[in-house]
Scaffold this motif. Structure first.
Motif, PDB file in Angstrom:
ATOM      1  N   LYS A   1      16.677  -9.144 -12.047  1.00 17.86           N
ATOM      2  CA  LYS A   1      15.653  -8.396 -12.057  1.00 17.86           C
ATOM      3  C   LYS A   1      14.584  -9.026 -11.117  1.00 17.86           C
ATOM      4  N   VAL A   2      14.294 -10.371 -11.588  1.00 19.91           N
ATOM      5  CA  VAL A   2      13.483 -11.287 -10.770  1.00 19.91           C
ATOM      6  C   VAL A   2      13.695 -11.211  -9.134  1.00 19.91           C
ATOM      7  N   CYS A   3      15.173 -11.526  -9.082  1.00 21.51           N
ATOM      8  CA  CYS A   3      15.866 -11.507  -7.661  1.00 21.51           C
ATOM      9  C   CYS A   3      15.660 -10.077  -6.823  1.00 21.51           C
ATOM     10  N   ALA A   4      16.159  -9.223  -7.458  1.00 22.71           N
ATOM     11  CA  ALA A   4      15.966  -7.836  -6.919  1.00 22.71           C
ATOM     12  C   ALA A   4      14.656  -7.517  -6.302  1.00 22.71           C
ATOM     13  N   GLU A   5      13.525  -7.997  -7.406  1.00 19.72           N
ATOM     14  CA  GLU A   5      12.205  -7.543  -6.825  1.00 19.72           C
ATOM     15  C   GLU A   5      11.773  -8.364  -5.672  1.00 19.72           C
ATOM     16  N   ALA A   6      12.083  -9.963  -6.018  1.00 18.93           N
ATOM     17  CA  ALA A   6      11.578 -10.920  -4.778  1.00 18.93           C
ATOM     18  C   ALA A   6      12.492 -10.636  -3.610  1.00 18.93           C
TER      19      ALA A   6
ATOM     20  N   ASN B   1      28.038 -12.408  -7.458  1.00 14.99           N
ATOM     21  CA  ASN B   1      28.838 -11.986  -6.306  1.00 14.99           C
ATOM     22  C   ASN B   1      28.067 -11.077  -5.460  1.00 14.99           C
ATOM     23  N   ALA B   2      27.191 -10.179  -6.056  1.00 13.12           N
ATOM     24  CA  ALA B   2      26.398  -9.097  -5.543  1.00 13.12           C
ATOM     25  C   ALA B   2      25.254  -9.942  -4.819  1.00 13.12           C
ATOM     26  N   TRP B   3      24.828 -10.966  -5.490  1.00 15.63           N
ATOM     27  CA  TRP B   3      23.600 -11.905  -4.994  1.00 15.63           C
ATOM     28  C   TRP B   3      24.132 -12.646  -3.768  1.00 15.63           C
ATOM     29  N   MET B   4      25.178 -13.016  -3.714  1.00 14.49           N
ATOM     30  CA  MET B   4      25.790 -13.626  -2.348  1.00 14.49           C
ATOM     31  C   MET B   4      25.961 -12.792  -1.400  1.00 14.49           C
TER      32      MET B   4
ATOM     33  N   ALA C   1      24.225 -21.888 -11.240  1.00 11.65           N
ATOM     34  CA  ALA C   1      24.813 -20.807 -10.551  1.00 11.65           C
ATOM     35  C   ALA C   1      23.704 -20.830  -9.132  1.00 11.65           C
ATOM     36  N   LEU C   2      22.360 -20.735  -9.202  1.00  8.37           N
ATOM     37  CA  LEU C   2      21.597 -20.464  -7.922  1.00  8.37           C
ATOM     38  C   LEU C   2      21.714 -21.472  -6.940  1.00  8.37           C
ATOM     39  N   LEU C   3      22.216 -22.927  -7.316  1.00  7.11           N
ATOM     40  CA  LEU C   3      22.473 -23.767  -6.593  1.00  7.11           C
ATOM     41  C   LEU C   3      23.764 -23.839  -5.860  1.00  7.11           C
ATOM     42  N   SER C   4      24.774 -23.358  -6.846  1.00  7.72           N
ATOM     43  CA  SER C   4      25.953 -23.236  -6.231  1.00  7.72           C
ATOM     44  C   SER C   4      26.204 -22.102  -5.418  1.00  7.72           C
TER      45      SER C   4
ATOM     46  N   VAL D   1      10.125 -16.959  -0.020  1.00  6.83           N
ATOM     47  CA  VAL D   1      10.158 -16.127  -1.113  1.00  6.83           C
ATOM     48  C   VAL D   1      10.157 -16.948  -2.496  1.00  6.83           C
ATOM     49  N   LEU D   2       9.228 -16.249  -3.385  1.00  8.58           N
ATOM     50  CA  LEU D   2       9.038 -16.914  -4.606  1.00  8.58           C
ATOM     51  C   LEU D   2       9.931 -16.369  -5.818  1.00  8.58           C
ATOM     52  N   LEU D   3      10.783 -17.193  -6.445  1.00  9.52           N
ATOM     53  CA  LEU D   3      11.500 -16.600  -7.554  1.00  9.52           C
ATOM     54  C   LEU D   3      10.688 -17.094  -8.813  1.00  9.52           C
ATOM     55  N   ASP D   4      10.051 -16.378  -9.426  1.00  9.36           N
ATOM     56  CA  ASP D   4       9.504 -16.534 -10.691  1.00  9.36           C
ATOM     57  C   ASP D   4      10.050 -17.307 -11.901  1.00  9.36           C
ATOM     58  N   THR D   5      10.308 -18.222 -11.974  1.00 10.88           N
ATOM     59  CA  THR D   5      11.505 -18.922 -12.900  1.00 10.88           C
ATOM     60  C   THR D   5      10.875 -18.791 -14.300  1.00 10.88           C
ATOM     61  N   ALA D   6       9.404 -18.637 -14.514  1.00 15.18           N
ATOM     62  CA  ALA D   6       9.231 -18.476 -15.813  1.00 15.18           C
ATOM     63  C   ALA D   6       9.594 -16.877 -16.582  1.00 15.18           C
ATOM     64  N   LYS D   7      10.032 -16.020 -15.427  1.00 14.67           N
ATOM     65  CA  LYS D   7      10.405 -14.907 -15.988  1.00 14.67           C
ATOM     66  C   LYS D   7      11.702 -14.640 -16.315  1.00 14.67           C
ATOM     67  N   VAL D   8      12.479 -15.967 -16.114  1.00  9.69           N
ATOM     68  CA  VAL D   8      14.040 -15.761 -16.184  1.00  9.69           C
ATOM     69  C   VAL D   8      14.420 -16.256 -17.434  1.00  9.69           C
ATOM     70  N   HIS D   9      15.058 -15.518 -18.265  1.00 17.06           N
ATOM     71  CA  HIS D   9      15.472 -16.232 -19.766  1.00 17.06           C
ATOM     72  C   HIS D   9      16.995 -15.951 -19.916  1.00 17.06           C
TER      73      HIS D   9
END
Length: 113
Positions: free
Chosen positions: A24-29, A41-44, A87-90, A9-17
């Motif tokens: 939004k990017v994670c929900a779509e990807a 917490n919901a992501w995990m 946060a993504l790493l941890s 899965v590709l997370l478009d980091t250019a769209k994360v500000h």
């Protein structure tokens, strides 16, 4: 993308500000459900049960499969939003720890490009 034993899965980091754009990017990807809480917490929670096919993600992995999360331009991303990058790493490490606690092999891998 899913090719047998590995899913990507590709997370478009250019769209994360900010946090809202990250979720939004994670929900779509990842294909998170409409009721996704848009917090880490919901992501995990959504990524903890990738083997169950419970609709929390578009991915359902078989035993031994991995989900590679591609993060292009990670250095630029981390410099722009260091708290989000950390946060993504941890949180990925936390999800993988949950798999270990369930006596399963961790299945999330970040690919820092």
């Amino acid at each position: 993308m899913h090719d047998g034993r590995t899913a990507y899965v590709l997370l478009d980091t250019a769209k994360v500000h900010d946090w809202a754009s990250l979720h939004k990017v994670c929900a779509e990807a990842f294909g998170f459900p409409e009721f996704y809480g848009r917090n880490m917490n919901a992501w995990m929670d959504c990524l903890t049960y990738l083997h169950e096919g419970d609709g929390m993600s578009r991915f359902t992995l078989e035993a031994g499969e991995h989900l590679f999360v591609l993060l292009p331009d990670f250095e630029i991303f981390a410099a722009r939003v260091p708290e989000i990058a950390e946060a993504l790493l941890s949180c990925t490490a936390f999800v993988n720890q949950r798999y270990l606690e369930q006596k399963e092999m961790p299945c999330l891998a970040l690919v820092l490009q």
